[in-house]
Design an enzyme around this catalytic site. Structure first.
Site, PDB file in Angstrom:
ATOM      1  N   LYS A 229      45.673  49.823  36.615  1.00  0.00           N
ATOM      2  CA  LYS A 229      44.291  49.375  36.482  1.00  0.00           C
ATOM      3  C   LYS A 229      43.350  50.440  37.038  1.00  0.00           C
ATOM      4  O   LYS A 229      43.768  51.375  37.722  1.00  0.00           O
ATOM      5  CB  LYS A 229      44.090  48.055  37.233  1.00  0.00           C
ATOM      6  CG  LYS A 229      44.909  46.901  36.688  1.00  0.00           C
ATOM      7  CD  LYS A 229      44.706  45.648  37.527  1.00  0.00           C
ATOM      8  CE  LYS A 229      45.545  44.484  36.987  1.00  0.00           C
ATOM      9  NZ  LYS A 229      45.400  43.274  37.841  1.00  0.00           N
ATOM     10  N   HIS A 230      42.066  50.278  36.765  1.00  0.00           N
ATOM     11  CA  HIS A 230      41.063  51.207  37.272  1.00  0.00           C
ATOM     12  C   HIS A 230      41.138  51.283  38.787  1.00  0.00           C
ATOM     13  O   HIS A 230      41.284  50.257  39.473  1.00  0.00           O
ATOM     14  CB  HIS A 230      39.668  50.740  36.828  1.00  0.00           C
ATOM     15  CG  HIS A 230      38.576  51.681  37.198  1.00  0.00           C
ATOM     16  ND1 HIS A 230      37.774  51.484  38.302  1.00  0.00           N
ATOM     17  CD2 HIS A 230      38.154  52.833  36.621  1.00  0.00           C
ATOM     18  CE1 HIS A 230      36.902  52.475  38.383  1.00  0.00           C
ATOM     19  NE2 HIS A 230      37.104  53.302  37.375  1.00  0.00           N
ATOM     20  N   GLY A 231      41.060  52.497  39.327  1.00  0.00           N
ATOM     21  CA  GLY A 231      41.210  52.678  40.766  1.00  0.00           C
ATOM     22  C   GLY A 231      40.178  51.936  41.589  1.00  0.00           C
ATOM     23  O   GLY A 231      40.437  51.565  42.736  1.00  0.00           O
TER      24      GLY A 231
END
Length: 405
Positions: A229-231
Site C-alpha cells: 500500500k501507499h507508504g
C-alpha cells in the site's frame, strides 16, 4: 546545429571507487564521455573478488564498462608519488573508502588540492565527513537499517525487511555524480576545484517522503509498515493485486483516474459509492476497496489485464521477474540494455547510462577491463613515463607486473 561532443569529453577521472556507490558515479561519468581510469590495488577492486561466486561477475561488469584499469599500490611510497603525478593531470578523484583512509595514506584532500588546485575530490561514505557518525563503517544494509528504510518495508504483522535492491548505494552514487558535475560547472567559472562530500544516509532520506507524511500526521507515532500500500496510506487504490498467473500493480492518484478504473472494471456504481466517492473515503475504506479490486483482477491473466487497463488509461503494470526485465523490449530499444560478449564473463546483458543527451546516441559499451589491462597505456601514453621508469616502478612494487606475451 547538433553537438557531437559528449558533455564530459576531455575530463579525466581517477576512480578509486569500490563496490557500488563510487563505481556507479564514475560509470555515469564514463558514459558522459569522461576518460575514467580505475586505479586498483594489487588484488584488484574488491568487487572483482565476487566474480568467483556464481553469477556475481555481473555487478562488476555493469559498473565498470568504458573504463581503463591500472594497478597502483598506494601503500608503497613510489605508488603514492605516482598517484600524485596522476592527480596533477586529472580533473576528478572519486573514492568511497572507509573514512580517513586517504588521510592515513597521506593522500587526503589537502594534499591532493595542493598538488592540483583545479581538482574535484569526491568522497562518498555512509554518514559523511562530519557529524557523530562520521567514523561508523557502513554498507547498504546498515544504512537501510539506520535510515529507517527497513522499519517501513514489509508487512505490519512481520519483522522489518530490507529493500530488495541496494538502493542506498545507488542513490549515493547518483548524488556523488551530481556533486562532481556541479563542482565542475563551478570550476569553469572560478578555475578552482573543491571537495564534494555525499553521505548515503543523507542521499536516501528524501525517499521517505510518503512515510514521513504518515509519521507527521500521526503526531510522531511510529507508522506501520504498509506492505504494497501507499507508504503514507494516502492513496487508494494503490496496491499489488492477484491475477490468474501472477500479480499486477494498480495506482489511482486522482478522481479522473478513479473514474477510469471503475469504467475498466465495468462497475460505474463504485464511482459514486459513498465508501469510495473521494480520496478520503477511499483511504478510510482501502481494505474493502482492495478486496473488491482483487476479486476482479483474479479473472484475468496479468498481460491481458495490463492491456485492458492501458486502454482505459489506468496507471498499472504487471509484476515482472528479473528474466522478463532483462529482456525488456523498451530498454533494449532505447539502448539502455545491450547484449555484450564479455571477454572474461561471457555473454551478459549490461546497462548503459539512464541519462540521454540530445543529438547523441548512447555511447557504445566497452566491456569492463581486466585488472591492469590499460597499465601500459596509462603509464606510458598518458603519463609519458619511459620504459625504464615503468620498470623501476614495477621493481618497487608500485605498479602491476610487466605484461606477458
Amino acid at each position: 546545429m547538433t553537438l557531437q561532443r559528449r558533455p564530459l569529453e576531455g575530463i579525466v577521472v581517477l576512480d578509486l571507487g569500490q563496490i557500488y556507490q563510487g563505481p556507479y558515479a564514475t560509470f555515469l561519468m564514463a558514459m558522459a564521455g569522461a576518460k575514467v581510469i580505475k586505479v586498483e590495488p594489487p588484488t584488484g577492486e574488491y568487487l572483482r573478488a565476487r566474480a568467483d561466486v556464481g553469477g556475481a561477475a555481473m555487478p562488476f561488469s555493469m559498473l565498470n564498462s568504458n573504463k581503463e584499469s591500472v594497478l597502483v599500490d598506494l601503500k608503497v611510497p613510489a605508488g603514492r608519488e605516482l598517484f600524485l603525478e596522476m592527480v596533477r593531470r586529472a580533473d576528478v578523484v572519486v573514492e568511497n573508502f572507509a573514512p580517513e583512509t586517504m588521510e592515513r595514506l597521506g593522500l587526503g584532500w589537502n594534499v591532493l588540492h595542493a598538488a592540483n588546485p583545479r581538482l574535484i575530490y569526491a568522497f562518498g561514505s555512509g554518514y559523511g565527513r562530519s557529524g557523530p557518525y562520521a567514523s561508523y563503517p557502513a554498507m547498504d544494509l546498515t544504512i537501510q537499517a539506520m535510515a529507517g528504510i527497513m522499519s517501513i518495508t514489509g508487512f505490519p504483522e512481520r519483522e522489518p525487511v530490507k529493500s530488495g535492491p541496494a538502493l542506498c548505494d545507488f542513490f549515493g552514487g547518483i548524488h556523488l555524480y551530481a556533486g562532481v558535475v556541479t563542482a565542475l560547472y563551478e570550476r569553469a567559472t572560478t578555475g578552482i576545484g573543491r571537495s564534494v562530500d555525499v553521505s548515503l544516509q543523507d542521499a536516501v532520506y528524501p525517499s521517505l517522503a510518503s512515510n514521513l507524511s504518515l509519521w507527521y500526521s500521526s503526531g510522531g507515532a511510529a507508522p506501520p509498515r504498509t506492505g504494497n500500500k501507499h507508504g503514507g496510506l494516502a492513496a487508494s487504490p494503490y496496491n499489488v493485486y492477484p491475477t490468474s498467473d501472477g500479480n499486477i500493480a494498480i495506482i489511482c492518484v486522482g478522481q479522473r483516474q478513479w473514474g477510469w478504473i471503475t469504467e475498466a472494471m465495468g462497475r460505474p456504481d463504485l464511482k459514486d459509492d459513498p465508501r469510495f466517492h473521494d480520496l478520503r473515503a477511499r483511504c478510510q475504506n482501502m481494505d474493502e476497496l482492495d478486496a473488491i479490486i482483487g476479486e476482479w483482477t483474479r479473472g484475468y491473466d496479468k498481460e491481458t489485464l495490463f492491456a485492458h487497463l492501458l486502454h482505459h488509461r489506468v496507471p498499472a503494470a504487471p509484476v515482472r521477474n528479473l528474466d522478463e526485465v532483462v529482456s525488456d523490449p523498451n530498454m533494449h530499444a532505447r539502448g539502455m540494455l545491450t547484449w555484450v560478449d564479455h571477454p572474461e564473463y561471457g555473454r551478459l546483458v549490461l546497462p548503459n547510462s539512464p541519462i540521454r543527451y540530445s543529438g547523441l546516441e548512447p555511447l557504445a559499451l566497452r566491456p569492463s577491463p581486466r585488472l591492469d589491462e590499460n597499465g601500459q597505456q596509462v603509464l606510458g601514453d598518458w603519463l609519458g613515463l619511459t620504459e625504464a621508469e615503468i620498470a623501476e616502478l614495477r621493481q618497487q612494487g608500485a605498479v602491476g607486473a610487466a605484461p606477458t606475451a
